[in-house]
Write a protein that holds these residues in place. Structure first.
Motif, short mmCIF file in Angstrom:
data_model
loop_
_atom_site.label_atom_id
_atom_site.label_comp_id
_atom_site.label_asym_id
_atom_site.label_seq_id
_atom_site.Cartn_x
_atom_site.Cartn_y
_atom_site.Cartn_z
N PRO A 110 0.80 -1.23 0.00
CA PRO A 110 0.00 0.00 0.00
C PRO A 110 0.84 1.28 0.00
O PRO A 110 0.30 2.36 -0.25
CB PRO A 110 -0.83 -0.12 1.28
CG PRO A 110 -0.04 -1.00 2.17
CD PRO A 110 0.72 -1.95 1.29
N ALA A 111 2.14 1.17 0.27
CA ALA A 111 2.98 2.36 0.21
C ALA A 111 3.38 2.65 -1.23
O ALA A 111 3.60 1.73 -2.03
CB ALA A 111 4.24 2.16 1.07
N THR A 112 3.50 3.90 -1.56
CA THR A 112 3.94 4.31 -2.89
C THR A 112 5.42 4.66 -2.86
O THR A 112 6.02 4.81 -1.80
CB THR A 112 3.13 5.52 -3.38
OG1 THR A 112 3.18 6.54 -2.36
CG2 THR A 112 1.69 5.14 -3.64
N ASP A 113 6.01 4.79 -4.03
CA ASP A 113 7.42 5.15 -4.12
C ASP A 113 7.61 6.62 -3.74
O ASP A 113 6.89 7.49 -4.24
CB ASP A 113 7.91 4.90 -5.55
CG ASP A 113 9.37 5.20 -5.70
OD1 ASP A 113 9.70 6.30 -6.17
OD2 ASP A 113 10.19 4.34 -5.34
N PRO A 114 8.57 6.94 -2.86
CA PRO A 114 8.75 8.35 -2.44
C PRO A 114 9.02 9.30 -3.60
O PRO A 114 8.53 10.44 -3.60
CB PRO A 114 9.96 8.28 -1.49
CG PRO A 114 9.96 6.88 -0.99
CD PRO A 114 9.46 6.04 -2.12
N GLU A 115 9.78 8.84 -4.58
CA GLU A 115 10.05 9.70 -5.74
C GLU A 115 8.76 9.98 -6.51
O GLU A 115 8.52 11.12 -6.94
CB GLU A 115 11.08 9.04 -6.66
CG GLU A 115 11.45 9.90 -7.86
CD GLU A 115 12.46 9.22 -8.76
OE1 GLU A 115 12.73 9.77 -9.85
OE2 GLU A 115 12.96 8.14 -8.39
N PHE A 116 7.92 8.97 -6.65
CA PHE A 116 6.63 9.16 -7.31
C PHE A 116 5.76 10.12 -6.51
O PHE A 116 5.08 10.99 -7.08
CB PHE A 116 5.93 7.81 -7.47
CG PHE A 116 4.50 7.90 -7.93
CD1 PHE A 116 4.20 8.07 -9.27
CD2 PHE A 116 3.46 7.82 -7.01
CE1 PHE A 116 2.87 8.16 -9.69
CE2 PHE A 116 2.14 7.91 -7.43
CZ PHE A 116 1.85 8.08 -8.77
N ASP A 117 5.81 10.01 -5.19
CA ASP A 117 5.02 10.91 -4.33
C ASP A 117 5.42 12.37 -4.56
O ASP A 117 4.55 13.24 -4.73
CB ASP A 117 5.24 10.55 -2.86
CG ASP A 117 4.57 9.23 -2.48
OD1 ASP A 117 3.74 8.75 -3.28
OD2 ASP A 117 4.88 8.70 -1.41
N ASN A 118 6.72 12.62 -4.54
CA ASN A 118 7.20 14.00 -4.63
C ASN A 118 7.06 14.58 -6.03
O ASN A 118 6.71 15.75 -6.20
CB ASN A 118 8.67 14.07 -4.19
CG ASN A 118 8.84 13.72 -2.72
OD1 ASN A 118 7.96 13.99 -1.91
ND2 ASN A 118 9.96 13.10 -2.39
N ARG A 119 7.34 13.74 -7.02
CA ARG A 119 7.40 14.25 -8.39
C ARG A 119 6.04 14.29 -9.07
O ARG A 119 5.75 15.20 -9.86
CB ARG A 119 8.38 13.39 -9.20
CG ARG A 119 8.58 13.82 -10.64
CD ARG A 119 9.67 12.99 -11.30
NE ARG A 119 9.42 11.57 -11.16
CZ ARG A 119 8.64 10.86 -12.00
NH1 ARG A 119 8.02 11.47 -12.99
NH2 ARG A 119 8.48 9.57 -11.81
N VAL A 120 5.19 13.30 -8.78
CA VAL A 120 3.93 13.18 -9.52
C VAL A 120 2.71 13.37 -8.62
O VAL A 120 1.84 14.19 -8.89
CB VAL A 120 3.86 11.80 -10.22
CG1 VAL A 120 2.53 11.65 -10.97
CG2 VAL A 120 5.03 11.61 -11.16
N LEU A 121 2.66 12.59 -7.53
CA LEU A 121 1.42 12.52 -6.75
C LEU A 121 1.09 13.82 -6.03
O LEU A 121 -0.04 14.31 -6.09
CB LEU A 121 1.52 11.36 -5.75
CG LEU A 121 0.24 11.05 -4.97
CD1 LEU A 121 -0.89 10.69 -5.91
CD2 LEU A 121 0.50 9.91 -3.99
N ALA A 122 2.07 14.37 -5.32
CA ALA A 122 1.81 15.57 -4.52
C ALA A 122 1.25 16.73 -5.36
O ALA A 122 0.26 17.36 -4.96
CB ALA A 122 3.07 15.99 -3.78
N PRO A 123 1.85 17.06 -6.52
CA PRO A 123 1.26 18.15 -7.32
C PRO A 123 -0.16 17.86 -7.78
O PRO A 123 -1.00 18.76 -7.85
CB PRO A 123 2.23 18.26 -8.51
CG PRO A 123 3.52 17.69 -8.01
CD PRO A 123 3.13 16.60 -7.08
#
Length: 469
Positions: free
Chosen positions: A220-233
């Motif tokens: 259920p955890a996502t990749d931190p790089e994906f979180d910062n680069r794609v998901l958060a925005p």
């Protein structure tokens, strides 16, 4: 890690392909399982992000939480998840069968089938456990009402995650544990927790596994790089393309889950798997009826007595599961032969009609001699069982060095009928190869526990009161 599993991992490294460590499938695979791939927002306790769910590999449904920190959005997600899960879970509570009890004097009812839920990894089970705990006490009225299906979903999830702790249960399964039970890869157990690399090892080999290391996470955890680069925005600006991005993220894991189920279905099923599924159907029947009768949610924590009783059940189930796997699978039994808990040999002498008249009544007690080249670490008087004749006991009479090994003299009892003449085939014949072990899948009585009222106040009993002076 066992010796044979360590050897299989070394062979996997040498050959670049995963190695089988089982000859049969040790779990029930449902004809219509429900696959659930959950994702949560990093750094937020029980903040669901998305879930892909369904019983048809070609028709998954994607549930998305556009603002995971928003309570209303989270509970809307829980309501949608309940709409998908509850009809499936409760659809099996229809037709039932009669099961004899009390030696045939009475019967009880059991549903003909039960649901089976699959998630990619143990972290998915932990996510569902937390989700169940946070929803099963919610109310449908009052200050913060929720849809009617949400608390019922929480109770079902609590039941399923509890069943997942029971060794041998197949109501809630994880793909990485199921695959790891049958194949050994050339990577560590910690690395096997990454579903994509483990599946690649089994399907294609080491090269594909290395490529899969950079693939999408299985939740259920996502990749931190994906979180910062794609998901958060995307979450910050409530982007309409968020569902499409998450669909692309989860779909490889969804497809991999169904391929894993196909790999498992390709293995012949073990003989004792069906009996464990019967136990799962018993548990499902009891809980489905409890829910239908309006049962209260499970307590936040077990009492001391209930916790001790549950621990005893888990220990008994673990011991029984280990024995059943060994009796079903020669590869698993080989592990016990390495540790001295079993040996294999050939019957060299047999006296099938021997009668023991030393007691008040005559008894059929055949004796056989088994020659083996394996170490025998059993003392005279030890009771052994053969997986080929589980109802029969073999008591060690003597162990004598002979040639390149030892001769083991055994006295047999049980499993030969009620007469003083053994039924045909019930006594091993000369030349037959036997595996004998100290393992036994016989009945194990449960522990005896006090009534909660009889425990001290530190364990939930009545408080200590002092007599007035």
């Amino acid at each position: 890690m066992s010796t044979l599993t360590a050897l299989a991992r070394a062979q996997a490294v040498a050959t670049g392909r995963a190695q089988p460590i089982a000859t049969v499938r040790h779990l029930h695979v449902h004809h219509e399982p429900l696959v659930l791939v959950p994702f949560a927002m990093a750094g937020e306790a029980n903040a669901p992000l998305a879930a892909m769910i369904g019983t048809d590999p070609a028709k998954p449904r994607l549930l998305v939480v556009r603002q995971p920190r928003n309570r209303d959005d989270r509970f809307a997600f829980f309501a949608e998840l309940a709409e998908e899960l509850l009809p499936y879970l409760e659809s099996f509570a229809t037709e039932s069968e009669e099961v004899p009890i009390d030696r045939g004097k009475d019967v009880r009812l059991r549903y003909l089938d039960a649901p089976q839920l699959w998630v990619p990894n143990p972290a998915g089970v932990d996510f569902l456990r937390l989700l169940g705990r946070s929803t099963r006490f919610r109310t449908v009225d009052g200050e913060y009402p929720v849809p009617a299906g949400v608390p019922r979903l929480g109770r079902w999830l609590t039941f399923l995650t509890g069943a997942a702790e029971m060794p041998g249960s197949a109501l809630l399964l994880t793909a990485v544990q199921a695959l790891g039970l049958h194949w050994a890869t050339g990577q560590s157990g910690t690395e096997d927790a990454q579903f994509g690399t483990q599946l690649a090892w089994i399907e294609s080999g080491a090269a594909a596994a290395r490529a899969a290391e950079n693939g999408p996470a299985a939740g259920p955890a996502t990749d931190p790089e994906f979180d910062n680069r794609v998901l958060a925005p995307l979450i910050e600006r409530s982007a309409p393309e968020l569902p499409d991005v998450l669909h692309e993220l989860i779909l490889p894991t969804w497809d991999g889950m169904w391929r894993a189920l196909g790999l498992l279905r390709g293995l012949p099923v073990g003989d004792r798997v069906s009996s464990r599924w019967d136990s799962d159907r018993d548990a499902y029947t009891a809980f489905a009826d409890y829910i239908a009768e309006g049962g209260a949610p499970q307590p936040r924590r077990d009492s001391a007595v209930a916790a001790a009783a549950r621990l005893a059940r888990l220990e008994n189930a673990a011991a029984r599961y280990a024995v059943q796997r060994a009796f079903d699978d020669p590869l698993v039994l080989a592990e016990h032969r390495l540790t001295g808990a079993a040996f294999a040999g050939v019957v060299t002498l047999a006296n099938p009609n021997r009668i023991d008249d030393s007691g008040k009544r005559k008894a059929l007690r055949p004796r056989i001699m088994v020659h083996t080249t394996e170490p025998v670490r059993m003392e005279p008087g030890t009771s052994l069982t053969s997986p080929a004749r589980t109802a029969q006991k073999a008591r060690v009479i003597s162990v004598t060095p002979a040639g390149d090994g030892v001769d083991v003299l055994l006295e047999l009892s049980g499993g030969m009928g009620r007469k003083l003449v053994a039924e045909p085939g019930s006594v091993p014949e000369v030349g037959e190869r036997l595996v004998l072990t100290t393992l036994n899948e016989g009945f194990r009585p449960g522990g005896s526990f006090p009534d909660p009222a009889d425990t001290p106040w530190t364990h939930g009993g009545p408080p200590v009161t002092e007599a007035p002076v």
